[in-house]
Motif scaffolding. Structure first.
Motif, PDB file in Angstrom:
ATOM      1  N   ASP A  96      -3.212  11.560 -11.627  1.00 23.17           N
ATOM      2  CA  ASP A  96      -4.003  10.327 -11.631  1.00 23.17           C
ATOM      3  C   ASP A  96      -4.840  10.228 -10.360  1.00 23.17           C
ATOM      4  OD1 ASP A  96      -2.881   9.514 -14.036  1.00 23.17           O
ATOM      5  OD2 ASP A  96      -1.197   8.528 -13.039  1.00 23.17           O
ATOM      6  N   PRO A  97      -5.935   9.471 -10.412  1.00 28.14           N
ATOM      7  CA  PRO A  97      -6.717   9.236  -9.192  1.00 28.14           C
ATOM      8  C   PRO A  97      -5.894   8.429  -8.199  1.00 28.14           C
ATOM      9  CG  PRO A  97      -7.487   7.824 -10.966  1.00 28.14           C
ATOM     10  CD  PRO A  97      -6.540   8.791 -11.590  1.00 28.14           C
ATOM     11  N   CYS A 101      -1.683   5.982   4.719  1.00 30.20           N
ATOM     12  CA  CYS A 101      -1.987   5.832   3.294  1.00 30.20           C
ATOM     13  C   CYS A 101      -3.328   6.483   2.951  1.00 30.20           C
ATOM     14  CB  CYS A 101      -1.998   4.354   2.915  1.00 30.20           C
ATOM     15  SG  CYS A 101      -0.375   3.565   2.969  1.00 30.20           S
ATOM     16  N   SER A 102      -4.313   6.292   3.816  1.00 37.23           N
ATOM     17  CA  SER A 102      -5.642   6.860   3.572  1.00 37.23           C
ATOM     18  C   SER A 102      -5.610   8.377   3.541  1.00 37.23           C
ATOM     19  CB  SER A 102      -6.603   6.371   4.659  1.00 37.23           C
ATOM     20  OG  SER A 102      -7.854   7.023   4.552  1.00 37.23           O
ATOM     21  N   LYS A 103      -4.928   8.986   4.515  1.00 38.64           N
ATOM     22  CA  LYS A 103      -4.914  10.448   4.593  1.00 38.64           C
ATOM     23  C   LYS A 103      -4.048  11.072   3.503  1.00 38.64           C
ATOM     24  CE  LYS A 103      -7.718  10.505   7.999  1.00 38.64           C
ATOM     25  NZ  LYS A 103      -9.115  10.923   7.759  1.00 38.64           N
ATOM     26  N   LEU A 104      -2.974  10.392   3.104  1.00 39.33           N
ATOM     27  CA  LEU A 104      -2.181  10.909   1.977  1.00 39.33           C
ATOM     28  C   LEU A 104      -3.028  10.969   0.710  1.00 39.33           C
ATOM     29  CD1 LEU A 104       1.252   9.087   2.508  1.00 39.33           C
ATOM     30  CD2 LEU A 104       0.860  11.553   2.611  1.00 39.33           C
ATOM     31  N   GLN A 105      -3.793   9.900   0.461  1.00 43.05           N
ATOM     32  CA  GLN A 105      -4.626   9.857  -0.742  1.00 43.05           C
ATOM     33  C   GLN A 105      -5.750  10.883  -0.694  1.00 43.05           C
ATOM     34  OE1 GLN A 105      -5.285   5.651  -2.372  1.00 43.05           O
ATOM     35  NE2 GLN A 105      -4.647   5.218  -0.271  1.00 43.05           N
ATOM     36  N   LEU A 106      -6.248  11.148   0.497  1.00 37.33           N
ATOM     37  CA  LEU A 106      -7.356  12.093   0.639  1.00 37.33           C
ATOM     38  C   LEU A 106      -6.896  13.543   0.604  1.00 37.33           C
ATOM     39  CD1 LEU A 106     -10.370  12.641   1.312  1.00 37.33           C
ATOM     40  CD2 LEU A 106      -9.726  12.530   3.741  1.00 37.33           C
ATOM     41  N   GLU A 130       0.828  -1.204   0.000  1.00 41.79           N
ATOM     42  CA  GLU A 130       0.000   0.000   0.000  1.00 41.79           C
ATOM     43  C   GLU A 130       0.865   1.257   0.000  1.00 41.79           C
ATOM     44  OE1 GLU A 130      -3.680   2.025  -0.077  1.00 41.79           O
ATOM     45  OE2 GLU A 130      -3.103  -0.054  -0.468  1.00 41.79           O
ATOM     46  N   LEU A 131       1.923   1.238   0.808  1.00 49.93           N
ATOM     47  CA  LEU A 131       2.837   2.377   0.828  1.00 49.93           C
ATOM     48  C   LEU A 131       3.487   2.592  -0.540  1.00 49.93           C
ATOM     49  CD1 LEU A 131       4.628   1.923   4.266  1.00 49.93           C
ATOM     50  CD2 LEU A 131       3.246   3.889   3.576  1.00 49.93           C
ATOM     51  N   GLU A 132       3.913   1.495  -1.168  1.00 46.57           N
ATOM     52  CA  GLU A 132       4.538   1.602  -2.482  1.00 46.57           C
ATOM     53  C   GLU A 132       3.576   2.210  -3.501  1.00 46.57           C
ATOM     54  OE1 GLU A 132       5.951  -2.224  -3.579  1.00 46.57           O
ATOM     55  OE2 GLU A 132       7.575  -2.248  -2.124  1.00 46.57           O
ATOM     56  N   ARG A 133       2.318   1.756  -3.474  1.00 49.68           N
ATOM     57  CA  ARG A 133       1.332   2.293  -4.420  1.00 49.68           C
ATOM     58  C   ARG A 133       1.096   3.786  -4.193  1.00 49.68           C
ATOM     59  NH1 ARG A 133      -0.848  -2.931  -3.711  1.00 49.68           N
ATOM     60  NH2 ARG A 133      -2.029  -2.295  -1.870  1.00 49.68           N
ATOM     61  N   GLN A 186      -8.482   3.269  -7.866  1.00 50.23           N
ATOM     62  CA  GLN A 186      -8.091   2.535  -9.051  1.00 50.23           C
ATOM     63  C   GLN A 186      -8.419   1.061  -8.883  1.00 50.23           C
ATOM     64  OE1 GLN A 186      -3.966   3.305  -9.884  1.00 50.23           O
ATOM     65  NE2 GLN A 186      -4.171   5.499  -9.549  1.00 50.23           N
ATOM     66  N   HIS A 187      -8.679   0.382 -10.003  1.00 48.60           N
ATOM     67  CA  HIS A 187      -8.942  -1.054  -9.963  1.00 48.60           C
ATOM     68  C   HIS A 187      -7.667  -1.789  -9.629  1.00 48.60           C
ATOM     69  CE1 HIS A 187     -10.543  -4.975 -10.922  1.00 48.60           C
ATOM     70  NE2 HIS A 187      -9.496  -5.196 -11.703  1.00 48.60           N
ATOM     71  N   ARG A 188      -7.749  -2.730  -8.683  1.00 43.71           N
ATOM     72  CA  ARG A 188      -6.578  -3.513  -8.290  1.00 43.71           C
ATOM     73  C   ARG A 188      -6.774  -4.957  -8.704  1.00 43.71           C
ATOM     74  NH1 ARG A 188      -5.991  -1.478  -2.073  1.00 43.71           N
ATOM     75  NH2 ARG A 188      -5.918   0.748  -2.486  1.00 43.71           N
ATOM     76  N   GLY A 189      -5.737  -5.534  -9.213  1.00 38.42           N
ATOM     77  CA  GLY A 189      -5.832  -6.910  -9.686  1.00 38.42           C
ATOM     78  C   GLY A 189      -5.462  -7.930  -8.651  1.00 38.42           C
TER      79      GLY A 189
END
Length: 397
Positions: free
Chosen positions: A387-388, A332-337, A174-177, A393-396
């Motif tokens: 990018d979003p 990770c959540s707060k960075l993305q938000l 998650e951190l890498e993404r 994003q869709h994860r595989g």
């Protein structure tokens, strides 16, 4: 659990369970094969399930926890022994008299430590005509779990890339993404001894491309004690020593550039308890406190650092079995938000504190409070990605 088991004992067992991952549970299952019914072991999904089975067979009692200490010792979870009042040395002294894991089971487990994934496939192929298919599948699953990926504490040549624990693998992924989404050049190293951590810091200290970078960010996922983290050899490495390699004096190419360290690790044994208060105070606006300081001709040697600790000194940190560490989830959540909103890192970490501070364990008795410390002289703001965020994003997988 039995009615006569005290609440304190239950809390001890739950705390141990929260510090074990799927590979640890698989290892415990294997070592208990001679002690517990095989059919019951098949249905085990967590360490708590194993503890319940051991108590039902009277192998584990409030007044006698040695078998659990022996099991933790066998799977090299030495830091957890303290939660039972043992040390590695004390367990070793008592093994001859009180040990319950058979020498045969010990031998098989120790052999598994040196079996690579390729060797395991060969063994399964050779056994195809001698064991039922279902049994071979179980052997494959159990031994692969025991061999590969235990909390980054084992070494082994070409096995290193596959040796990642499920919960740490999820957090690291998650951190890498998130950091890749932020446009950072992500480099990962796993499964390091204390000396290898020190050597890696010296290597990073002398990287020539620091001069081309805007900042330096280091994330460490490990176990820890006050002011230090553990290497896979269970030796402590000082967090201050890690950071000292990147001061303006030691690493001139990073002078005046932000250096951010995020540490997911316990900082002691104490557990923070919830305190219930009335929500009658307004949260002040911190923007007025975050003034930029004008540059001068010289700067302090340890300027422009930020250290984000998962918990305050002396206390443990927690994780969700499936979702991972509370702190990494929140970060990770707060960075993305908040990065897309242009928020600076201190404002983001304040939100991380709020997020983690609201979380509580299954019994409602344990809390966690992250602690950032910094010598930043200016606001640190990530460029807003086009990018979003990864969460959208869709994860595989």
């Amino acid at each position: 659990m039995e009615d006569d088991v005290s609440l304190k004992f239950r809390q001890q067992l739950l705390l141990i369970d929260e510090n074990l991952v799927a590979e640890d549970v698989a290892a415990l299952k294997f070592l208990c094969t001679d002690l517990l019914p095989f059919k019951k072991l098949e249905s085990v999904e967590s360490a708590v399930d194993i503890f319940q089975l051991l108590m039902a067979e009277e192998y584990l009692k409030e007044e006698d926890t040695f078998l659990l200490a022996e099991l933790l010792y066998r799977i090299k979870c030495h830091s957890l022994l303290r939660k039972l009042g043992y040390t590695k040395e004390k367990v070793q002294e008592c093994l001859h008299e009180k040990g319950r894991v058979s020498p045969y089971r010990q031998m098989l487990y120790e052999l598994s430590e040196n079996i690579t994934n390729e060797m395991l496939k060969d063994i399964i192929f050779l056994l195809q005509n001698y064991l039922p298919k279902r049994r071979i599948t179980l052997v494959c699953e159990e031994r692969a779990n025991c061999v590969f990926g235990r909390k980054g504490r084992r070494s082994g040549g070409n096995r290193r890339k596959s040796m990642k624990i499920n919960c740490y693998k999820r957090a690291k992924g998650e951190l890498e993404r998130v950091f890749t989404w932020l446009g950072l050049d992500v480099r990962t190293y796993t499964d390091l001894t204390s000396q290898e951590i020190k050597d890696l810091m010296r290597t990073w200290q002398h990287l020539q491309d620091h001069k081309d970078r805007d900042c330096f960010i280091c994330c460490i996922l490990s176990h820890g004690e006050s002011g230090a983290i553990y290497g896979k050899d269970e030796e402590l490495v000082s967090i201050r020593m890690i950071m000292s390699h990147f001061t303006a004096k030691q690493c001139p190419q990073l002078a005046e550039k932000p250096k951010l360290f995020f540490i997911q690790a316990c900082q002691g044994k104490e557990i923070q308890c919830p305190v219930y208060v009335e929500a009658d105070a307004r949260i002040p606006d911190l923007s007025s406190m975050q003034q930029s300081i004008s540059a001068s001709e010289s700067i302090p040697e340890e300027a422009d650092f930020l250290l984000g600790m998962a918990t305050i000194d002396g206390y443990v940190s927690f994780r969700h079995v499936q979702q991972g560490a509370w702190y990494i989830q929140a970060l990770c959540s707060k960075l993305q938000l908040l990065v897309p909103r242009g928020e600076d890192i201190l404002s983001i970490l304040t939100e991380v504190n709020e997020d983690v501070g609201r979380r509580v364990d299954r019994l409602g008795t344990k809390k966690q409070m992250p602690q950032p410390a910094y010598t930043l002289r200016r606001k640190f703001i990530f460029p807003i990605p086009t990018d979003p965020p990864p969460s959208q994003q869709h994860r595989g997988f």
